[in-house]
Motif scaffolding. Structure first.
Motif: not given
Length: 393
Positions: A100-110
Motif C-alpha cells: 500500500e505504501r509504495t504500490g510495488v506488487p507483492i508476490y506471495s511465495l507461501y
C-alpha cells in the motif's frame, strides 16, 4: 606551566573521548542492508525483485524504501511465510497483492506451488535482492525460501544479491544433521538444527556443496555485515515472526519447537510464546496459562483450555545458552503425560531430522544421552562449513 598542563589535560581528554566514540562506532554491528555504498551501484539500471519482510530494515526505514529512494527500479516483492508485514500464522497461505505504501506488487511465495516464482514472475526482473532476518535454525523456513529462490535464479540466469544479517543463534552449532529422507517444508538441507551460519554463508555453502537442484550454481554476491563475528550476541531490532516476540523466545526456540509435534502447548496464543509449555493434564504444576486466538496464532494448540506447566521466561540468557538444544523439557512433558507413542505425531521426525530420538525418549534415555548421539554430526558440519565462513568463529 599550570596553563600548559591544563591545556594538555584538555587535549588528552578530547583525544580519549574521540577514541572512545570511534571504538563504540566500530563496535556496533552494521548489517549488509546498511552498507548502501556496497550494493546500490550493482543495482542501478536493472529491474530488481526484493525478497524481504518486516525485518528488512535500515534504521527506521524498510530496505524497499531505501532502494526506491536511491533510484532503484523495484518491480516486485517476494514475501515468505508470515507475509511481507510478518503478521500471518505459521503455515498460513498468504495471498499476493500490492504494498500500500509504495504500490510495488507483492508476490506471495507461501501460497504458490512449490513455494517458487513462476516463469512470468522470473522474467520481470534482472537481479534479486534478499534481505531478511533469519534465526539460524533448520526448521525456520526463511532460509528454505532463499535457497529455492537461488535455484530459480540459477535456472533463469538471474543474479542474486544477499544483504547479510547477523545470526542471533550464530555462536554455536548443535543438533543432528538432517537425514534427507525427512526433507520437508521445515527442513530442506543436510545441516544441523542449529547451523550457526548467516544466510549469506548458508547461500555460499548451498552453492559450494551442490545443494541446489541438479547441482546448479546461482551467481551470488553477499554484502557482508561489519563488526560481526560468530561470537557476537546480536539482539534483533524487529521480531522475526509473530511467535518469536523477543530474544528469550529466539534463544529457547531450538529447545521448544518439538512441542509442535505433540499435544503440548508451547505458549502460542499467549503473551509468552516459545517461553513456556503446558497441557491440561499436566497436574502438579503451579504455573498455568490459557491459549487464546490472537493475531499470528488464530487457532493455537489447546485453544481456550487451561494448561499447566512451566514458565521459562525468567531463565537468564546465559543459562539458555549453556544448555544449547535441551530436550529435557520435551522429555519432562512426555513422562508427565504418560501417553506413550501417542505423545508424538509424524511431524516430530521432520523437526528433529533423524529417526533415533523418538525411540530413545521412549526408552527412558536422558537429554544428555541423546545429545551425545549427534556430537559427531556437529563436528563433521563444523569442518564442512569452514571454507564458507565470512566471519570469524
Amino acid at each position: 606551566m599550570k596553563h600548559r598542563t591544563h591545556l594538555l589535560a584538555l587535549l588528552l581528554i578530547s583525544v580519549c573521548l574521540s577514541v572512545h566514540a570511534e571504538c563504540r562506532s566500530q563496535g556496533r554491528v552494521i548489517t549488509g542492508a546498511e552498507r548502501t555504498d556496497k550494493y546500490i551501484g550493482l543495482l542501478k539500471g536493472k529491474r530488481v525483485a526484493l525478497f524481504s519482510n518486516q525485518t528488512g530494515i535500515v534504521g527506521n526505514k524498510h530496505t524497499l524504501d531505501v532502494l526506491l529512494e536511491n533510484g532503484i527500479q523495484v518491480v516486485t516483492i517476494f514475501s515468505p511465510e508470515h507475509g511481507f508485514r510478518g503478521k500471518a500464522d505459521a503455515g498460513e497461505t498468504v495471498n499476493s497483492g500490492v504494498d500500500e505504501r509504495t504500490g510495488v506488487p507483492i508476490y506471495s511465495l507461501y501460497g504458490v506451488k512449490d513455494g517458487i516464482p513462476d516463469e512470468a514472475a522470473m522474467k520481470k526482473f534482472d537481479v534479486l535482492v534478499s534481505d531478511i532476518q533469519d534465526v539460524g535454525l533448520r526448521f525456520y523456513t526463511y532460509y528454505i525460501t532463499m535457497v529455492k529462490l537461488m535455484g530459480q535464479c540459477a535456472a533463469y540466469s538471474k543474479s542474486m544479491v544477499i544483504l547479510d544479517r547477523p545470526n542471533p543463534n550464530g555462536f554455536y552449532v548443535d543438533g543432528p544433521i538432517l537425514d534427507m529422507k525427512y526433507k520437508s517444508g521445515v527442513g530442506s538441507l543436510p545441516i544441523p538444527i542449529v547451523h550457526g551460519l548467516t544466510l549469506g554463508e548458508l547461500a555460499l555453502m548451498a552453492n559450494g556443496e551442490g545443494w541446489l537442484p541438479g547441482g546448479i550454481r546461482c551467481k551470488v554476491t553477499v554484502i557482508k555485515c561489519k563488526n560481526y563475528t560468530h561470537q557476537t550476541r546480536y539482539r534483533l531490532p524487529v521480531a522475526p515472526s509473530p511467535n518469536l516476540p523477543n530474544m528469550k523466545a529466539v534463544y529457547l526456540y531450538p529447545s521448544l519447537c518439538y512441542f509442535e509435534a505433540t499435544p503440548v502447548s508451547l505458549g502460542r496464543g499467549t503473551s509468552l510464546p516459545f517461553q513456556q509449555f503446558g497441557h491440561p493434564d499436566m497436574t502438579g504444576y503451579s504455573h498455568s496459562f490459557t491459549p487464546q486466538s490472537v493475531e499470528g496464532a488464530k487457532n493455537p494448540p489447546q485453544l481456550g483450555k487451561l494448561c499447566r506447566g512451566r514458565n521459562l521466561s525468567q531463565l537468564s540468557d546465559t543459562a539458555i545458552w549453556n544448555r544449547k538444544i535441551d530436550l529435557g523439557y520435551l522429555i519432562e512433558a512426555y513422562r508427565t503425560l504418560n501417553m506413550g507413542d501417542r505423545f508424538f505425531t509424524g511431524f516430530f521426525e521432520k523437526l528433529i531430522g533423524v529417526d533415533y530420538v523418538r525411540p530413545m525418549i521412549e526408552q527412558g534415555k536422558s537429554a544428555a544421552e541423546i545429545s551425545r548421539m549427534w556430537q559427531a554430526d556437529v563436528e563433521k558440519f563444523k569442518r564442512q562449513r569452514r571454507k564458507y565462513l565470512l566471519y570469524k568463529e
